[in-house]
Scaffold this active site. Structure first.
Site, mmCIF file in Angstrom:
data_model
loop_
_atom_site.group_PDB
_atom_site.id
_atom_site.type_symbol
_atom_site.label_atom_id
_atom_site.label_comp_id
_atom_site.label_asym_id
_atom_site.label_seq_id
_atom_site.Cartn_x
_atom_site.Cartn_y
_atom_site.Cartn_z
ATOM 1 C CG ASP A 1 -33.495 -49.957 17.418
ATOM 2 O OD1 ASP A 1 -32.722 -49.760 16.581
ATOM 3 O OD2 ASP A 1 -33.954 -49.748 18.481
ATOM 4 C CG PHE B 1 -14.455 -43.724 19.527
ATOM 5 C CD1 PHE B 1 -13.299 -44.687 19.366
ATOM 6 C CD2 PHE B 1 -15.738 -43.633 18.848
ATOM 7 C CE1 PHE B 1 -13.527 -46.185 18.495
ATOM 8 C CE2 PHE B 1 -15.386 -44.772 18.208
ATOM 9 C CZ PHE B 1 -15.022 -45.417 17.943
ATOM 10 C CG ASP C 1 -24.380 -49.126 18.492
ATOM 11 O OD1 ASP C 1 -23.766 -48.526 18.486
ATOM 12 O OD2 ASP C 1 -24.283 -50.754 19.306
ATOM 13 C CB ALA D 1 -38.031 -41.274 20.582
ATOM 14 C CG ASN D 2 -33.843 -43.956 17.897
ATOM 15 O OD1 ASN D 2 -34.593 -44.797 18.124
ATOM 16 N ND2 ASN D 2 -33.532 -45.000 17.008
#
Length: 1224
Positions: free
Chosen positions: A528, A639, A761, A879-880
Site C-alpha cells: 500500500d 475537483f 490513491d 482496513a481497506n
C-alpha cells in the site's frame, strides 16, 4: 515451448460446463451446485461399513464430508434436494442443508408486471395504486410486499433462496440492484410488523464472528490425519510397554494443542471484538413518526435518520435527503472526508448547485450527473457510490436541506453489506497452496509405503518362526511407526516456533505461525502507499509567485504574499469543511490553507456583509489589529480527475466584487490561462522541481467584474468560467517517503523480489512514489493502461496504452530489449477483468503501479499474481487492505486496528523494514523445516534399517535403547536444530520448496544409502571376530548381543552425523557456530555415545542392555567409522549435492523436459519476449515528463531562486503584489 500456452491461466471463474448447475455464474463467487436427497438403503450400507471398519470410514468421511453425502444420498434436481454440495472456484467443497420455511406456501411469488424493475432474489405482490408500483419494499400505508420463498440454504454466510420461475437458487438481495432511483423517494418507512416480517427473511443486521468452543477446536485438531496416526502409534507403544517416550510425546502434544487452541480463540475473539458493533438508530414509521431501535433490527427498506453529529454506519444505505460528510478510510485507505449527496430521482433533472438553508435561504448542495441505464435511471450501488453510505464508514457530519431530516434508505444488511463482504473475505480466504506442504504429504505417503513393505517383511519372518499372533501384529506395526515418524509434525514446528520468537523480538507479531514458512518463498511483494511507503501527509515546500510574466523567487513564508491574489487563491480555492470546530478535508488542501493562517467558518446566514449567499467564509489574516478581511465562497466547482482542476467563485467583502480562483495540474492551469500571463520559462522551471521529486500544483485566477450577474452565479456553466485566467504561480508540495522505504525496496529488488504498489490513491501520486522509491527505474518503459467501457453508441470496450514519459514517445525499442512496466487504476482493472481476461495475466506480470484500487480489487490482484505461480506478500496499514492481507501468502499489517485482525503478521514498527526481516526469517524457517524433514526421514529410515537387520536374526533394540535414541538424541537435536537464525541479507536465489526436486531427492537417497552401508558392514563384520558369541535368549525379550551392540552404536553416531550434515548455514541461515545451544547439544550427545562405546559403566550396561565389545581397539574402530561417516556425509551434502550444477541446473533441465513443470510467469515472460504487444499510442502522453509529480526531497542549495532575477526576496514579493493589484 511445449505446454506454454496451456499454463497461462485466465482470470476469474472457470468456464461454465454444459450440463452443470451453478450459483452466481460468471462471478468471482461462482460455485457449482449439486442436489441430493436421502437414500435409506445407501445410508444403512454406509453405517454398516462404518461399523465394520471400526469407525475408520466415518473418520474418512469427517475429512471429506461431501463424499459422505454422495455415498448416502441420491443425486436429484435442485427442486427436490434436501442437501446441496457446492464446489467453489478454488475446488473447495461445501455441504449445506436446504431448509424449508414452514409458515410460507409451498410455491413462491415471483410475479411482476412487464416493464417493471425486478430485484433478483425478491418476490412481489401487486399494489393497487399506480404510484405504489412494483417496489421490492413498500412504504407504510401500501399493500404489504413480501419476499416470498419456501426453500433456502446458507453457505459462506450468504443466503440463497429458491426461484420457482427459473428453478434455480439465487442469492438473496435487498435493494442494491435493478431498482429505479425514483422509487427510493416513495418509501415512507416500514411498520413494526413489516419490519419484523423482513427480519425473519433477511435475518439480524449484524456480522457475527463465531468463536469456536474449546471442545470444537480440540476435536478438529485431534481428528487431523497426523494426530490420528500419533494416537495410533502411542496406543501401539503402550501395548508394547514402551511407556516413557509415549508419555513424553503425549505431554508435548498436550501443550502443542493447548497453545493452538489458545491462539485460535484469541484470534477469533479479536476479530469478533473488532467487527461487532451496534448502535441506536432512529427509524421512520411513516410520515413524521420516528422510533429509536437497535441497528441490529434494521432491514432493507427501512428509512433511517442520520444524526447531525453523525455516527458509524451499520448498514449500506442510499441517501435521499441532506448531505453527509463521510470518512471512508475503511474502503479507500485514504482518511479524506468525502461529501455524499442525495440520490437523484432520474437523469432528466437539471444538474446545478441548489441553495437552501435552515432559514429558507440558499446554501450550496452539489449534485452531479449520473450515467443513463437504458430508458430509466436504475440504481447501481457501484455507479451511484457517491450517494451511498457504506457499512463501516463513519458519518462525520450532516447538512440539512431546510427543516428536512437527513434520511437514507437501507439497501443491504448483515453479511451482504460492504463491510460484511470484507469480513467474509477474511473468514473464507483463498486457500494457500504451499508446495512444500503438499510434497510433505506425498513424501509421508512414500514413507508409509516403505513402512508397509517392512510390515510385510516382518510379518513373513515372524510367521515363519512361529511367533504368536499378538507378537506378529505388534512387531509388524512397530516397523510402520518407525518408518513414518510420529513426532514429525512436532519436529516441523520447531523452526517455526523459534522464527516466531525471533520475529517477536523485532516487533513483528504472528497469529498464524504456518505462514512463516510460506513467507520464505515470497517472490512478489505488494505495498500500500499511504502510511506504508510514505508518511501520512504532505508538506508545503514553498510557493513560486509570478509577476509581469516571469517567476519570482521561491518563498517559504506564505504570509509575505498577504494581500495578493495568489494568497487569496490559497486561502479559498479548496474543498475544506468545518466539523465540530475543526477544519478537515483533503490533506493537500489542508496544508495549503493552514499555510495562510486563515480561519474557515461555515456560513449560517449571519454574514450580511456579502451581497450573495455564501456557503463558507474565509477570515484572512491582516497586518493591522481590528482590521477584517473576509472572502465568501459563493460557488465551488469540485475537483475531478478528468479535468485535473477545481475552482471557486468568491466574494471579497472589501472590494465587493467576484473573483474566480482555479487550482490544478500546472499544464492544465497554464492551458486555461492567458498566454501573456504564463512565463516563457514555465516548462523549464516546472521540470527543475519535478525532476527533484516535488509535487507541483499551479494556481490561476481572474476578476469576474461585469462578466456575470448575481442571479446567474449558480447557473453559469463551468467551462465558461474556467478560461482566460491569469497565471498566479506554483505551489510546491513534498509527499515525503519514509526514510526506510527506498533502501528496503532496493534490497528486495536486489534479491529479485518483484515489488508492486497497490493503493487507493491517485495514479499520478502513485507513479511518483514508485519512481522515487526505486520500484520504477529510469530505464523502464512505464506504460499507462486506460480501459474504456462499451459506450451507448455501440463502441466496444477497448484499452489504450500510452508511455508515461514523453521522452519515450518517439522510441520503439526492440521487443526483447523492452523493460515493460504497466500502471493502471481500478476502473481499468475492472474493464480488463470483464472484457479482456486474456490480457490480464500480461498486465499482472508487468504491472508495477495499481492505483484507485478498491479493497475487493486489491484481493483480486493478489489472486491474479498467485495464479501466475508467484508467492505473494502484502504490506498495508488500513482496513481497506484486510482482504488483500488475508489473501496473500504472507500479509503484514502496520496497524493494530482492523488490518491486524486479518493479517497473519503485525509489525509494531510502522515502516516496511519488517518485510526483508520477515522474508529472511521465513527462509531460515523454511530451510530449517526442510532440514528437519530430511533429518526425520533419514532418522526413521536409519532406525527402520536397524530394526529390519536385527529382525533378520530375531533380535531388536531394548526399550531403553529406543528411549536413548528417541528422547535423548532425536528430540534434543531436532529442538536445537531450529535455533539457527536467518542470514544477514537476502540472496537472489530463493530456497528450494520442492521436496521432489533433484537436490533433496539425491541428498536423501545418498545419505540413507551411506547409513545402510555402514550398518550392514558393522552387522557382518562383528560376526567375524574371534570373540563373537551368538545370542542365546534367556527370556522373551533378551536382546543382549554383539550384533545388537554393533548396529545400535553405529546408528547412534549416524543420528548425530545426520543432524550436523543437514544443518546448513549460508545463504539462508547463519552458521551453526552461531547456534551455541546446538553445538553444546552435539558435544554432549557425541560424548555420551563415545562413553557408551568405549567405557560404559555397569549401570549403563544393565540399563541399556548392552554387550560391550571385549576388544578396546575394536571399540575405537566404531569411533573411527563414525568420523568416516561424518566426512562422507559432509562432503556429499555441502560440496557435491548442494552445488548449483546439481541443485539448480540439473533441476532446470528436468523441468524443461516435463510438460507443465515450469511456473506460469516464466512461460508468460518468455512468450512476451517474442511479440510486440502492446501497441503503444504514440500521441502526447497522458502524463508528461515535465508534469510528473514526485516525492523525493530537494536539496535546498539547488533552490530555484538562483535561476530567477538577482533581487532579494522581499523586493520581489512586494513588487509582485503591487503589479497584480494594479493588473486586476
Amino acid at each position: 515451448m511445449r505446454g506454454k500456452k496451456e499454463k497461462v491461466k485466465r482470470s476469474g471463474p472457470p468456464p461454465i460446463k454444459p450440463g452443470h448447475e451453478y450459483i452466481n455464474p460468471g462471478q468471482d463467487d461462482q460455485m457449482e451446485i449439486i442436489g441430493y436427497y436421502p437414500n435409506t438403503l445407501k445410508t444403512v450400507i454406509v453405517w454398516v461399513l462404518v461399523a465394520v471398519t471400526a469407525g475408520v470410514l466415518r473418520l474418512f468421511f469427517y475429512w471429506f464430508p461431501h463424499l459422505m453425502i454422495k455415498c448416502s444420498h441420491t443425486r436429484c434436481d435442485l427442486q427436490h434436494a434436501n442437501v446441496v454440495i457446492l464446489k467453489d472456484i478454488y475446488k473447495q467443497w461445501f455441504v449445506s442443508q436446504v431448509k424449508v420455511v414452514e409458515d410460507e406456501p409451498q410455491h413462491n411469488s415471483w410475479r411482476k408486471k412487464e416493464k417493471e424493475p425486478s430485484v433478483a432474489g425478491l418476490g412481489y405482490k401487486k399494489s393497487t395504486s399506480v404510484s405504489e408500483s412494483m417496489t421490492p419494499l413498500t412504504s407504510v400505508g401500501c399493500n404489504s410486499l413480501t419476499v416470498n420463498f419456501s426453500r433456502f440454504f446458507i453457505t459462506k454466510k450468504e443466503k440463497y433462496i429458491w426461484n420457482d420461475e427459473t428453478n434455480v437458487f439465487q442469492k438473496m438481495k435487498g435493494l442494491e440492484d435493478n431498482t429505479s432511483c425514483a422509487l427510493f423517494y416513495k418509501f415512507e418507512g416500514l411498520s413494526r410488523d413489516q419490519q419484523q416480517e423482513r427480519r425473519n427473511q433477511f435475518g439480524v443486521n449484524s456480522i457475527p464472528v463465531h468463536v469456536s468452543p474449546v471442545i470444537e477446536i480440540l476435536l478438529k485438531q485431534v481428528m487431523s490425519p497426523f494426530y490420528i496416526f500419533q494416537m495410533f502409534s502411542c496406543g501401539l507403544w503402550l501395548s508394547d510397554q514402551y511407556y516413557y517416550y509415549t508419555a513424553s510425546l503425549l505431554v508435548i502434544n498436550f501443550f502443542s494443542i493447548a497453545s493452538f487452541i489458545y491462539q485460535t480463540r484469541k484470534m477469533q475473539r479479536a476479530l469478533r471484538d473488532t467487527i461487532a458493533m451496534s448502535t441506536v438508530v432512529s427509524v421512520c414509521r411513516g410520515g413524521q413518526a420516528y422510533e429509536e431501535i437497535s441497528s441490529e433490527d434494521l432491514v432493507p427498506g427501512d428509512v433511517i435518520e442520520i444524526p447531525r453529529r453523525g455516527f458509524m454506519m451499520q448498514c449500506d444505505a442510499v441517501l435521499i435527503s441532506g448531505n453527509c460528510i463521510v470518512n471512508e478510510s475503511m474502503l479507500t485507505g485514504e482518511s479524506v472526508p468525502m461529501t455524499k449527496t442525495p440520490l437523484p430521482r432520474n437523469n432528466d433533472e437539471d444538474i446545478f448547485n441548489m441553495y437552501i438553508n435552515v432559514e429558507g435561504e440558499s446554501v450550496p448542495m452539489t449534485k452531479t450527473p449520473l450515467p443513463r441505464n437504458n430508458d430509466e435511471d436504475i440504481f447501481n450501488i457501484k455507479e451511484h457510490a457517491r450517494h451511498v453510505l457504506f457499512c463501516g464508514t463513519k458519518v462525520i457530519q450532516t447538512q440539512q436541506q431546510g427543516h428536512d431530516k437527513v434520511k437514507a434508505i437501507v439497501v443491504r444488511t448483515g453479511f451482504s453489506t460492504t463491510k460484511g463482504g470484507l469480513v467474509r473475505s477474511i473468514l473464507y480466504p483463498k486457500p494457500v497452496d504451499f508446495k512444500f506442504q503438499r510434497d510433505s504429504y506425498i513424501f509421508i505417503g512414500l514413507l508409509a509405503v516403505i513402512g508397509i513393505t517392512g510390515f510385510t517383511y516382518t510379518m513373513i519372518l515372524m510367521i515363519q518362526r512361529g511367533s504368536t499372533v499378538k507378537e506378529v501384529i505388534i512387531r509388524s506395526l512397530d516397523v510402520v511407526t518407525t518408518a513414518v515418524p510420529a513426532a514429525l509434525p512436532l519436529a516441523l514446528t520447531i523452526g517455526v516456533v523459534f522464527a516466531q520468537s525471533r520475529l517477536k523480538h523485532r516487533n513483528i507479531y504472528c497469529i498464524s505461525p504456518n505462514c512463516i514458512n510460506v513467507s520464505g518463498t515470497i517472490n512478489v511483494f505488494c505495498f500500500d502507499k499511504t502510511g506504508t511507503l510514505t508518511e501520512d501527509g504532505l508538506k508545503l515546500q514553498g510557493v513560486v509567485p509570478v509577476s509581469a510574466n516571469r517567476f519570482l523567487s521561491e518563498t517559504e513564508s506564505v504570509n509575505d504574499l498577504m494581500g495578493s491574489f495568489l494568497f487569496n487563491a490559497m486561502a479559498s480555492c479548496h474543498s475544506l469543511t468545518v466539523i465540530e470546530g475543526e477544519t478537515t478535508g483533503d490533506p493537500l488542501d489542508l496544508i495549503m490553507f493552514e499555510a495562510t493562517d486563515s480561519r474557515l467558518t461555515e456560513s449560517d446566514g449571519s454574514y450580511s456583509q456579502f451581497a450573495l449567499p455564501v456557503s463558507a467564509v474565509v477570515n484572512l489574516p491582516t497586518s493591522q489589529k481590528g482590521d477584517t478581511d473576509m472572502l465568501g465562497i459563493v460557488r465551488q466547482f469540485t475537483f475531478t480527475s478528468n479535468l485535473q482542476r477545481m475552482s471557486v467563485i468568491v466574494s471579497d467583502v472589501k472590494k465587493g466584487n467576484l473573483t474566480l480562483y482555479c487550482k490544478g495540474a500546472p499544464e492544465m492551469i497554464a492551458s486555461l490561462s492567458k498566454p501573456e500571463s504564463v512565463p516563457p520559462d514555465f516548462h523549464d522551471v516546472l521540470e527543475s522541481y519535478t525532476k527533484h521529486g516535488f509535487r507541483v500544483l499551479a494556481l490561476g485566477g481572474k476578476d469576474l467584474g461585469n462578466q456575470i450577474r448575481a442571479d446567474q452565479v449558480q447557473k453559469v456553466a463551468r467551462g465558461d468560467m474556467e478560461k482566460d485566467l491569469n497565471f498566479l504561480g506554483l505551489l510546491v508540495m513534498e509527499n515525503r517517503l519514509k526514510g526506510e522505504t527506498t533502501p528496503v525496496i532496493h534490497q528486495l529488488r536486489d534479491a529479485d523480489i518483484k515489488t508492486v504498489m497497490v493503493t487507493g490513491d491517485n495514479i499520478l501520486t502513485a507513479l511518483s512514489v514508485a519512481e522515487e522509491c526505486g520500484m520504477v527505474d529510469v530505464t523502464d518503459d512505464v506504460i499507462l493502461v486506460q480501459g474504456h467501457e462499451p459506450g451507448n453508441d455501440s463502441n466496444k470496450a477497448h484499452l489504450d496504452y500510452t508511455y508515461v514519459n514523453s521522452e519515450r514517445v518517439d522510441t520503439k525499442p526492440i521487443s526483447k530489449e523492452r523493460k515493460l512496466k504497466f500502471a493502471l487504476d481500478g476502473k481499468t482493472w475492472a474493464v480488463i477483468r470483464q472484457h479482456f481476461p486474456d490480457v490480464l495475466p500480461k498486465i499482472v506480470l508487468k504491472g508495477v503501479v495499481f492505483a484507485r484500487m478498491s479493497p475487493e480489487q486489491k484481493a483480486q490482484l493478489i489472486e491474479s499474481l498467485q495464479d501466475l505461480g508467484y508467492y505473494v506478500g502484502m504490506c498495508g496499514d488500513g482496513a481497506n487492505d484486510c482482504g488483500a492481507l488475508k489473501t496473500a501468502h504472507a500479509g503484514i499489517s502496520l496497524s493494530e486496528a482492523e488490518a491486524s485482525v486479518a493479517s497473519p503478521f503485525t509489525s509494531k514498527t510502522p515502516n516496511i523494514e519488517c518485510v526483508p526481516t520477515l522474508i529472511r526469517e521465513g527462509r531460515a524457517a523454511l530451510v530449517t523445516s526442510f532440514g528437519i524433514f530430511k533429518f526425520m526421514a533419514c532418522y526413521s529410515l536409519t532406525e527402520f534399517t536397524s530394526m529390519c537387520i536385527l529382525y533378520w536374526v530375531s533380535q531388536n533394540m531394548s526399550d531403553f535403547e529406543f528411549l536413548y535414541v528417541d528422547m535423548f538424541l532425536l528430540t534434543t537435536l531436532a529442538v536445537t536444530f531450529g535455533r539457527t537464525s536467518g542470514y544477514d541479507y537476502l540472496v537472489k536465489k530463493p530456497p528450494i520448496i520442492n521436496l521432489f526436486s533433484i537436490g533433496p531427492v539425491l541428498s536423501l537417497l545418498t545419505l540413507v544409502g551411506v547409513q545402510i552401508c555402514f550398518q550392514v558392514f558393522c552387522f557382518l563384520h562383528v560376526v567375524r571376530q574371534d570373540w563373537y558369541v551368538p545370542l542365546v535368549s534367556r527370556w522373551e525379550y533378551d536382546y543382549i548381543s554383539y550384533q545388537n551392540n554393533a548396529v545400535y552404536l553405529m546408528s547412534c553416531y549416524q543420528y548425530i552425523v545426520l543432524a550436523i550434515a543437514l544443518s546448513r548455514g549460508e545463504p539462508y541461515r547463519r552458521s551453526i557456530f552461531t547456534n551455541h545451544l546446538f553445538l553444546l547439544n552435539i558435544l554432549m550427545c557425541t560424548s555420551v555415545t563415545i562413553w557408551l562405546t568405549m567405557y560404559p559403566g555397569e549401570g549403563a550396561i544393565k540399563f541399556f542392555e548392552l554387550k560391550p565389545f571385549p576388544s578396546v581397539p575394536y571399540r575405537l574402530m566404531y569411533v573411527g567409522l563414525a568420523l568416516m561417516d561424518f566426512f562422507i556425509c559432509l562432503m556429499l551434502e555441502d560440496y557435491v549435492l548442494s552445488q548449483t550444477l546439481i541443485s539448480y541446473k540439473l533441476q532446470e533441465k528436468i523441468e524443461d523436459c516435463l510438460i507443465g513443470s515450469r511456473h506460469t510467469y516464466d512461460l508468460l515472460e518468455e512468450e512476451m519476449m517474442h511479440d510486440d504487444w502492446p501497441l503503444i499510442n504514440h500521441e502526447q502522453p497522458i502524463i508528461s515528463a515535465k508534469n510528473k509529480p514526485h516525492t523525493k526531497a530537494l536539496d535546498l542549495s539547488m533552490s530555484i531562486q538562483n535561476e530567477t532575477n538577482g533581487c532579494d526576496r522581499r523586493q520581489n514579493v512586494d513588487g509582485y503584489i503591487k503589479n497584480f493589484n494594479d493588473k486586476f
